[in-house]
Design a protein around this motif. Structure first.
Motif, PDB file in Angstrom:
ATOM      1  N   LEU A  26      -0.951   6.326  -9.665  1.00  0.00           N
ATOM      2  CA  LEU A  26      -0.456   5.639  -8.482  1.00  0.00           C
ATOM      3  C   LEU A  26      -1.192   4.325  -8.287  1.00  0.00           C
ATOM      4  O   LEU A  26      -2.420   4.265  -8.372  1.00  0.00           O
ATOM      5  N   GLU A  27      -0.427   3.263  -8.021  1.00  0.00           N
ATOM      6  CA  GLU A  27      -1.021   1.956  -7.766  1.00  0.00           C
ATOM      7  C   GLU A  27      -1.787   1.988  -6.439  1.00  0.00           C
ATOM      8  O   GLU A  27      -1.275   2.478  -5.425  1.00  0.00           O
ATOM      9  N   GLU A  28      -2.986   1.428  -6.442  1.00  0.00           N
ATOM     10  CA  GLU A  28      -3.822   1.443  -5.250  1.00  0.00           C
ATOM     11  C   GLU A  28      -3.170   0.671  -4.100  1.00  0.00           C
ATOM     12  O   GLU A  28      -3.218   1.099  -2.934  1.00  0.00           O
ATOM     13  N   LYS A  29      -2.522  -0.456  -4.424  1.00  0.00           N
ATOM     14  CA  LYS A  29      -1.858  -1.246  -3.380  1.00  0.00           C
ATOM     15  C   LYS A  29      -0.735  -0.441  -2.718  1.00  0.00           C
ATOM     16  O   LYS A  29      -0.508  -0.569  -1.511  1.00  0.00           O
ATOM     17  N   ALA A  30      -0.057   0.360  -3.518  1.00  0.00           N
ATOM     18  CA  ALA A  30       1.026   1.172  -2.977  1.00  0.00           C
ATOM     19  C   ALA A  30       0.482   2.257  -2.056  1.00  0.00           C
ATOM     20  O   ALA A  30       1.062   2.544  -1.001  1.00  0.00           O
ATOM     21  N   LEU A  31      -0.633   2.861  -2.443  1.00  0.00           N
ATOM     22  CA  LEU A  31      -1.254   3.882  -1.589  1.00  0.00           C
ATOM     23  C   LEU A  31      -1.685   3.296  -0.250  1.00  0.00           C
ATOM     24  O   LEU A  31      -1.560   3.939   0.803  1.00  0.00           O
ATOM     25  N   ILE A  32      -2.176   2.068  -0.283  1.00  0.00           N
ATOM     26  CA  ILE A  32      -2.568   1.394   0.959  1.00  0.00           C
ATOM     27  C   ILE A  32      -1.350   1.189   1.844  1.00  0.00           C
ATOM     28  O   ILE A  32      -1.396   1.397   3.068  1.00  0.00           O
ATOM     29  N   LYS A  33      -0.221   0.809   1.245  1.00  0.00           N
ATOM     30  CA  LYS A  33       1.003   0.592   2.009  1.00  0.00           C
ATOM     31  C   LYS A  33       1.505   1.902   2.627  1.00  0.00           C
ATOM     32  O   LYS A  33       2.001   1.917   3.757  1.00  0.00           O
TER      33      LYS A  33
END
Length: 513
Positions: A26-33
Motif C-alpha cells: 500500500l502506498e503511504e500517501k494513499a494510507l494518509i488519504k
C-alpha cells in the motif's frame, strides 16, 4: 511487488497478483488519504443526518438511529446481509474481488479506518479467502450479499479458506497474527456497498478471455497451414478495405506468425496461370470454408469486444463505487448510485456472447478436422490407429458439441433481466454478478472446446507428417501440446489427456495478438 493506491491498476497487474502470486503493497500517501477521509467523516457527521451512519438502510433510510446504537447498526448490516447461497466462489474470483474492494477503499472517499485496507492487503498477501457464495446479489446497491460475507470475515467472524480448507476466521487470524477490524463509523456500509465482486470476476474473465482468443488464433493458423491455404485472406490489401480495428489486428498477427510457414501458398503462383485454366474440375480448393478463410472477420469483432470490455472493467476496478462518497477536499458528502453495476453487467454479457461465438468457431473447425469428406486429407476423427478397431478423437466431439450448445443457451443476456426488489427501492437493477459468473462459465467452457481442438490438431499434424514445415509459432504450440500429451495410436482414456491440456491453456497465453 504491486503498489496500490496511487496509479491505476491494469489487467496486467491483476494477472500478476492472481496467476504469478505477486504481492501487494500500500502506498503511504494513499494510507494518509484514507486516514484523513476517516477523520473528516468523524467530525462532519456530528449533528447531521447522513445515510448509513445514523439512518437505516435502503427503504428504511427514513428511520433515524440513536447515537448509542450506531456501531450496532453497522454490525447488524453485515450479519443480516450474509444471506448468500449456492457454491462458494473459487479462490481466484475471491482474490480478484478483494483486490477491487481494496483499490476502491484506498482512494480515500469511503470514510473507513485505515485498518480496513491494511487487513485486506494482509489477507490477499497471505492467500486467505473469505467464504463468499455465488448467489445473493442483484448488482444494484453493489454486491451487497457477497460483500457482506467478506465484511463478516474482516470483523473476525464466519469462516475463511486457508491452505485449501475452510476454518473459523478467528482461528486463522490467530495463527497468522492478524487482527480483525473494528467498526468505527461506516465500515459496514462501505465494505458491502460496491461493485467489487462482479468487477473482480470481470477482471478474471478478461484474463481468461484473452487467452482463449489467442489459443483460437493459434489453432486457426495451424489448420490454415494444414490445408496449405492461400495467404490472401489474411493479407493487408484485403483487410485494409474493411477498417475495423480488430479485423486488421488479427490479420496483421496472422501475417507475422505465418510468415515462416513452408505450407502457405500464394494464389498467383497456383491459380493465376494458363495451365490451371485448362482443368474442368479444379483439384485445388479455390476458397476454404468460412471457419478457415474468415478468421480476421470472425475473431476481429471478438477482439474488439474484449478490448472495449477491458477498458470498461479496468475503469470500474479503479472507481470509488460505494455510497455515499466522502469528499474531504470539498468538505461534503455526496449521495448517489456509484454502486450500480450496469457497466459491468453489459460488458460481461457482450463478452460472453463473443466467447460463445469463439466456441462455435472452434467446434466447427473441429468438425472440419474430423470429417474426411470435408477436409479430404485426414483419417476420420484424426484416428491414427486401425479404422474400425480404433476410434481416435471421435467421442471428444460429443463433448465439444454439447459444451458449445450450453454456451449458446448461456449467452442470453442478464443485463435486461432487471427485477424490482427491496420494497421497490431497488427498482432497476443490473444483475451484474450473475452476468459475470455466467460469463466465466462460458469462457471456461470455451477453453475446454479449444483444448479438444488443440489435441486434435496435434494428432492431425502427426497424421500429415508436416511438423517440420510449420511456422515457428505453430511449431511452438505443437511442441507444447505434445509435451503434455505425446502422439497416441491406441485408444485410451481421453479425459486424462484433455485435463492436461485444459490445465495448461487456462494459465498460459500464446500471446500472438
Amino acid at each position: 511487488m504491486i503498489r496500490i493506491g496511487i496509479k491505476k491498476l491494469t489487467l496486467d497487474d491483476f494477472e500478476s497478483i492472481l496467476f504469478k502470486n505477486e504481492k501487494i503493497e500500500l502506498e503511504e500517501k494513499a494510507l494518509i488519504k484514507v486516514e484523513e477521509s476517516f477523520e473528516f467523516l468523524k467530525g462532519f457527521s456530528k449533528d447531521k443526518l447522513i445515510y448509513g451512519i445514523n439512518t437505516g438502510f435502503g427503504p428504511m433510510a427514513q428511520y433515524k438511529v440513536d447515537e448509542e446504537n450506531l456501531l450496532d447498526l453497522q454490525y447488524n448490516l453485515i450479519r443480516s446481509h450474509c444471506a448468500g447461497m449456492g457454491e462458494p466462489l473459487d479462490d481466484l474470483k475471491i482474490k480478484s474481488a478483494m483486490i477491487c474492494r481494496l483499490n476502491s477503499l484506498i482512494q480515500g472517499y469511503s470514510g473507513v479506518h485505515p485498518e480496513v485496507v491494511i487487513l485486506l492487503k494482509d489477507l490477499i498477501n497471505n492467500d486467505v479467502y473469505p467464504q463468499i457464495f455465488e448467489h445473493g446479489g442483484v448488482g444494484a446497491s453493489g454486491d451487497l450479499v457477497q460483500l457482506a460475507h467478506l465484511a463478516l470475515n474482516l470483523i473476525g467472524e464466519g469462516e475463511v479458506k486457508y491452505k485449501g480448507t475452510f476454518r473459523p476466521t478467528a482461528e486463522v487470524y490467530n495463527e497468522l497474527g492478524l487482527k480483525p477490524i473494528s467498526v468505527h463509523l461506516r465500515e459496514g456500509l462501505a465494505l458491502i456497498n460496491g461493485t467489487s465482486v462482479m468487477t473482480g470476476i470481470g477482471m478474471l474473465n478478461l484474463i481468461l478471455a484473452e487467452r482463449a482468443i489467442n489459443w483460437s488464433l493459434a489453432s486457426s493458423m495451424m489448420i490454415i497451414e494444414m490445408v496449405e491455404s492461400y495467404s490472401d485472406h489474411y493479407s493487408t490489401e484485403l483487410n485494409a478495405v474493411k477498417p475495423h480495428i480488430g479485423q486488421q489486428a488479427v490479420a496483421a498477427a496472422m501475417q507475422k506468425s505465418l510468415g515462416s510457414s513452408k505450407l502457405i501458398r500464394k494464389r498467383e503462383e497456383h491459380l493465376f496461370n494458363k495451365e490451371i485454366t485448362k482443368q474442368e474440375v479444379l483439384k485445388d480448393k479455390v476458397q476454404e470454408y468460412y471457419s478457415i478463410r474468415c478468421i480476421p472477420q470472425i475473431l476481429g469483432p471478438i477482439l474488439d469486444t474484449f478490448l472495449y470490455a477491458k477498458t470498461v472493467i479496468e475503469n470500474e476496478a479503479n472507481s470509488v463505487n460505494d455510497n455515499p462518497i466522502v469528499d474531504k477536499e470539498n468538505q461534503n458528502i455526496w449521495h448517489g448510485g456509484n454502486f450500480h453495476g450496469d457497466y459491468v453487467s453489459l460488458e460481461m454479457d457482450k463478452l460472453k456472447i463473443a466467447l460463445t461465438k469463439l466456441s462455435v468457431l472452434s467446434e466447427r473447425q473441429l468438425n472440419f478436422l474430423f470429417n474426411r469428406n470435408l477436409n479430404g486429407i485426414l483419417p476420420p476423427f484424426v484416428n491414427l490407429g486401425k479404422l474400425g478397431l480404433n476410434l481416435g478423437m471421435q467421442a471428444a466431439q460429443f463433448t465439444a458439441t454439447s459444451t458449445t450448445a450450453e454456451n449458446q443457451t448461456l449467452s442470453n443476456p442478464m443485463y435486461v433481466h432487471s427485477i424490482s426488489c427491496n420494497n421497490d427501492n431497488q427498482d432497476v437493477v443490473s444483475m451484474g454478478t450473475n452476468s459475470a459468473l455466467i460469463c466465466n462459465k462460458v469462457i471456461n467452457n470455451t477453453l475446454q472446446v479449444l483444448s479438444i481442438e488443440l489435441l486434435s490438431i496435434a494428432q492431425a499434424i502427426d497424421a500429415l507428417e508436416i511438423e517440420d514445415k510449420l511456422s515457428e509459432n505453430s511449431k511452438k504450440v505443437f511442441d507444447e501440446v505434445r509435451t503434455l500429451v505425446p502422439k497416441f495410436v491406441e485408444d485410451s482414456i481421453l479425459h486424462q489427456k484433455l485435463n492436461k491440456i485444459i490445465s495448461f491453456v487456462q494459465v498460459n497465453n500464446p500471446a500472438i495478438i
